[in-house]
Design a protein around this motif. Structure first.
Motif: not given
Ligand code: ASP
Ligand code: MG
Length: 422
Positions: A394-401
């Motif tokens: 989740v954290d990684e995905a939020v930052r990428a988006v």
């Protein structure tokens, strides 16, 4: 100069120093000529500590006595705050939710406000006082028992009082400078939003953004009360949440922000006969257990078996109850088995601009795939796209988006001033 309602969260009044700092701020507003009503939360982690304590004497505390206990937290902070204000040479009186006229239904632990009759608050203001009101609590209309509004309910108290008192604005003071394009605890490059519509704010709140509660925003929209979310630790302008941008508040961006939520779990009902009435029976069983569900996905059935799988997400806290309810109805519904997965997370992209900008969905999925994040479920509304992934991603995905949609700030504006995030 009109009436303002100011709400201070637990981290703003975490200790004696915090209470004195907040008292000064309140007195400033009064000196500027406003009538001031203050709604205050329990100090720091007091509510959690009271819950821990209750759990030590009873396995699943609930109902009347539990509410009576929890409201004690706000009574402590309201009285101390009134004392601190008096110490600065200004008149203040504190009121419980019941004294302030916050009337609720009788659903303990998550009561709804059904009326506000703030006669005593009006009188206190007319006599030149600053009125301090205990947040998160009320009194039930029928039984006259003390109720609480659900975790984080002080925001709702503040907006409800602002509506009943016809306030100019409801200021929500918290431990960050406003509403950010993502949770600043996860995305250090998150940007402060200057203005956001009720509509987008509702979607963000429903998608896991914790800065404002969904119920509070709903209430503010219904009564058209502008909310100003800002920090009690800085003097900066925060985020305005309202119907229309006014004055120097700029236009809304295409994308308002990225929200995430790791409080949900996923249940998969495996081997459901592909015939009319099956989904109705499954979700009837879940609804009868008073569980709110979020996303639902049904797979295409395998031609050879005529069976399909149905997955849905729900709050982790309701997981046990849902499984029990479905197991009980298994014979009547006729599925094979249940799978429970609480290692999921949800990432949502929110913005009214996506209605008129093609390609937002494609860019969202591209950003996730570039970050190596696998998508398990997808759901959309007119102004939101959400996906479920592994919780670890989740954290990684939020930052990428966040980066992919150009939301990263080039200054370090995302300061977290307090709070343990507990
Ligand atoms: N003290 C309550 C809680 O921690 C209410 C609030 O903070 O708004 O949930
Ligand atoms: Mg709190």
């Amino acid at each position: 100069m009109g009436l303002v309602v100011q709400k201070y969260g637990g981290s703003s009044v975490a200790d004696a120093e915090g209470i004195k700092r907040v008292a000064k701020r309140i007195v400033e507003a009064k000196k500027n000529g406003h009538q001031v009503v203050v709604v205050v939360s329990a100090m720091g982690d007091t509510t959690d500590e009271l819950i821990d304590l209750a759990e030590q004497v009873s396995p699943m505390p609930a109902g009347r006595e539990f509410d009576m206990l929890l409201t004690a937290g706000e009574r402590i902070s309201m009285a101390l705050l009134a004392m601190a204000i008096k110490n600065l040479g200004h008149e203040a009186q504190s009121f419980t939710g019941s004294q302030a006229g916050v009337i609720t239904d009788s659903v303990h632990n998550k009561a709804r406000i059904i009326d506000v009759t703030p006669g005593r608050i009006r009188t206190a203001l007319d006599e030149g006082n600053i009125a301090i009101v205990a947040g998160f609590q009320g009194v039930s209309q029928d039984k006259k028992d003390i109720t609480t509004l659900g975790r984080g309910g002080s925001d709702t108290t503040a907006v409800a009082l602002a509506a009943a008192l016809d306030a100019e604005v409801c200021e929500i003071y918290t431990d960050v400078d406003g509403v950010f394009t993502a949770d600043p605890r996860v995305v250090t490059k998150a940007k402060k939003i200057d203005w956001i519509s009720f509509e987008d704010m509702l979607e963000l709140a429903a998608s896991g953004s914790k800065v404002l509660l969904h119920r509070c925003v709903e209430y503010a929209r219904r009564y058209n009360i502008p909310i100003h979310v800002r920090s009690s630790f800085s003097g900066l302008q925060g985020t305005w949440v309202s119907n229309e941008p006014t004055g120097d508040k700029v236009e809304q961006a295409i994308i308002s922000g990225v929200a995430h939520d790791t409080s949900e779990a996923k249940i998969t009902v495996v081997g459901v006969p592909d015939k009319p009435g099956e989904a109705a029976a499954i979700f009837r069983a879940v609804a009868d257990a008073e569980i709110n569900i979020d996303m639902i996905v049904q797979n295409v059935s395998a031609a050879s078996t005529g069976l399909t799988d149905i997955s849905f997400t729900l709050p982790k806290a309701e997981g046990r109850k849902a499984i029990d309810a479905l197991e009980k109805a298994k014979g009547a519904i006729g599925f094979d088995s249940l799978r429970y997965d609480d290692q999921i997370g949800k990432i949502s992209l929110v913005g009214a601009g996506m209605k008129t900008n093609p390609g937002v969905t494609a860019d969202f999925f591209r950003a996730l795939s570039d970050a190596g994040v696998n998508i398990e479920l997808i759901s959309t509304s007119e102004i939101r796209i959400s996906v479920v992934t592994r919780a670890d991603d989740v954290d990684e995905a939020v930052r990428a988006v966040h980066t992919a949609f150009g939301l990263d700030s080039d200054s370090d504006e995302a300061v977290v001033y307090g709070g343990t995030g507990r």
